[in-house]
Scaffold this motif. Structure first.
Motif, short mmCIF file in Angstrom:
data_model
loop_
_atom_site.label_atom_id
_atom_site.label_comp_id
_atom_site.label_asym_id
_atom_site.label_seq_id
_atom_site.Cartn_x
_atom_site.Cartn_y
_atom_site.Cartn_z
N THR A 1 -1.56 12.15 9.88
CA THR A 1 -0.27 12.61 9.34
C THR A 1 0.62 11.42 9.00
N ALA A 2 0.41 10.33 9.74
CA ALA A 2 1.20 9.11 9.55
C ALA A 2 2.70 9.38 9.53
N GLY B 1 -2.10 -1.80 24.42
CA GLY B 1 -0.87 -1.23 23.86
C GLY B 1 -1.15 -0.55 22.53
N MET B 2 -0.28 0.38 22.18
CA MET B 2 -0.46 1.08 20.90
C MET B 2 -0.21 0.13 19.75
N PRO B 3 -1.03 0.24 18.70
CA PRO B 3 -0.85 -0.67 17.56
C PRO B 3 0.29 -0.24 16.65
N ASP B 4 0.57 -1.09 15.67
CA ASP B 4 1.51 -0.70 14.63
C ASP B 4 0.79 0.19 13.61
N ARG B 5 1.46 0.53 12.54
CA ARG B 5 0.83 1.48 11.59
C ARG B 5 -0.36 0.87 10.84
N ASP B 6 -0.49 -0.47 10.91
CA ASP B 6 -1.66 -1.13 10.29
C ASP B 6 -2.80 -1.33 11.29
N GLY B 7 -2.62 -0.82 12.50
CA GLY B 7 -3.68 -0.94 13.50
C GLY B 7 -3.65 -2.25 14.27
N LYS B 8 -2.55 -3.00 14.14
CA LYS B 8 -2.44 -4.29 14.84
C LYS B 8 -1.55 -4.14 16.07
N HIS C 1 4.59 -2.91 10.51
CA HIS C 1 4.09 -4.24 10.89
C HIS C 1 5.23 -5.25 10.74
N GLY C 2 5.45 -6.01 11.80
CA GLY C 2 6.54 -6.99 11.77
C GLY C 2 7.81 -6.50 12.44
N ARG C 3 7.85 -5.22 12.79
CA ARG C 3 9.04 -4.70 13.47
C ARG C 3 9.17 -5.35 14.85
N VAL C 4 10.36 -5.78 15.18
CA VAL C 4 10.64 -6.33 16.51
C VAL C 4 11.71 -5.47 17.15
N GLY C 5 11.49 -5.11 18.40
CA GLY C 5 12.47 -4.28 19.11
C GLY C 5 13.45 -5.12 19.90
N SER D 1 -6.70 3.24 22.31
CA SER D 1 -5.52 3.08 21.44
C SER D 1 -5.91 3.17 19.97
N GLU D 2 -7.10 2.69 19.66
CA GLU D 2 -7.58 2.79 18.27
C GLU D 2 -7.75 4.26 17.89
#
Ligand code: SD4
Length: 345
Positions: free
Chosen positions: A174-175, A91-98, A231-235, A164-165
């Motif tokens: 661009t973030a 799966g695609m990581p969060d913005r911190d790569g996790k 990081h920490g976002r929950v959908g 994914s990395e």
């Protein structure tokens, strides 16, 4: 102006549909059929990757198995597939790569379990089921969910695949972060977002609903969530009532798309409650979509939300804000049906 004649007429009609149960609460839903013989097993799930997932669920259903086992087995397929970059491993990581995973499961008795922001575990759906069956709780998150999983025999793995990395590193240039529409690539290639390296990345959550030969309903929902989220976002996906809801007297619903909008409207619970009022599945999904659009008409063009619903009689339907949402259906007659959902736009 209030029309008394009309009111009396509609009251009489309503009274004929209303049943007062022993708690004194009126319900407009006639009791669902209980004859096990008349029930034909069925499984439905979101997007085209639902076809393979449905097959695994069908193995359980066709052998007379329980819908809960079917949905768990079913969604494990995309969870384990590294090519699927919106669910589980790869799966695609969060913005911190996790890579942080969200999942929930619900059975015919209203039992449910959920994990959110869970890292390092291939099958969050199975951890969610264990939360449901082994703890007095519904939801475990983050490190606590991981600790629980490891203590219960789940293996710790690296969920971030080289593909994914690479996509994440590309994004870091661009973030730019904005929720993107989730479009079925085969049906709607041209609408692929440009900031992702390929529109296969733009798939979404798998939500699955199953009806077994005993007439019991269960559901499961699992995702890596929005790519490059905070990081920490929950959908919505691990939230009972938002990403998934089952009421064995009525039906079940699940959702895909921008989770924040689904949470704000308690989407899946709403769809099930609308079916309780007599809405057919597609109409219930449509009404829930309209609720989102009415709240944010200016934003609706930019977001995608799709609902999928199955009622106790085995009728199903879906509806989305944007074109491109599809769902897979598997039953005795047809194992690999892919149906494009109707949409507002
Ligand atoms: C979520 N509905 O986490 C899920 C999947 C998603 O863009 O991210 N969709 O909101």
């Amino acid at each position: 102006m209030f029309d008394r004649r009309k009111f009396i007429k509609s009251s009489a009609l309503t009274a004929s549909l209303l049943a007062i149960d022993k708690t004194g609460i009126a319900s407009v839903l006639p009791k669902a059929p209980t004859s096990a013989d008349s029930v034909k097993p069925l499984v439905i799930s979101t997007w085209d990757f639902g076809i393979a997932a449905n097959h695994a669920a069908w193995d359980v259903l066709s052998a007379g198995g329980r819908s809960l086992d079917a949905v768990e087995k079913g969604v494990q397929v995309p969870e384990a597939d590294p090519k699927n970059q919106s669910v589980g491993y790869g799966g695609m990581p969060d913005r911190d790569g996790k890579v942080t995973l969200d999942a929930c499961i619900m059975d015919e008795d209203g039992n449910c379990g959920s994990v959110a922001a869970l890292e390092h575990i291939m099958h969050p759906i199975s951890v969610a089921r264990m939360v449901m069956e082994k703890t007095p709780h519904v939801m475990l998150v983050g490190d606590g969910a991981l600790q629980f999983a490891l203590e219960n025999g789940f293996q710790k793995i690296n969920l971030l695949t080289p593909e994914s990395e690479k996509a994440w590193k590309e994004w870091l240039k661009t973030a730019k972060y904005q929720p993107v529409m989730n479009i079925e690539n085969k049906l709607y290639d041209k609408a692929a977002p440009t900031h992702l390296p390929g529109n296969q990345y733009n798939h979404d959550t798998i939500g699955m609903l199953a009806l077994d030969a005993k007439g019991n309903l269960s559901g499961a929902c699992t995702t890596s969530g929005m790519a490059f989220k905070l990081h920490g976002r929950v959908g919505d996906s691990p939230i009972i009532g938002a990403g998934l809801y089952i009421d064995n007297e009525v039906g079940g619903a699940t959702s895909t798309g921008v989770g924040e909008e689904v949470i704000r409207n308690v989407g899946s619970f709403l769809v099930v409650e609308l079916m309780r009022q007599g809405y057919p599945p597609e109409e219930a999904c449509k009404e829930a979509v309209m609720r989102i659009i009415k709240r944010k008409p200016a934003k609706a063009k930019e977001i995608q939300v799709g609902f999928l619903a199955l009622n106790k009689k085995g009728q199903y339907g879906a509806y989305a804000i944007q074109k491109g949402f599809s769902f897979a259906v598997c039953n005795e007659e047809n194992k690999s049906l892919l149906i494009p959902a109707k949409s507002y736009y």
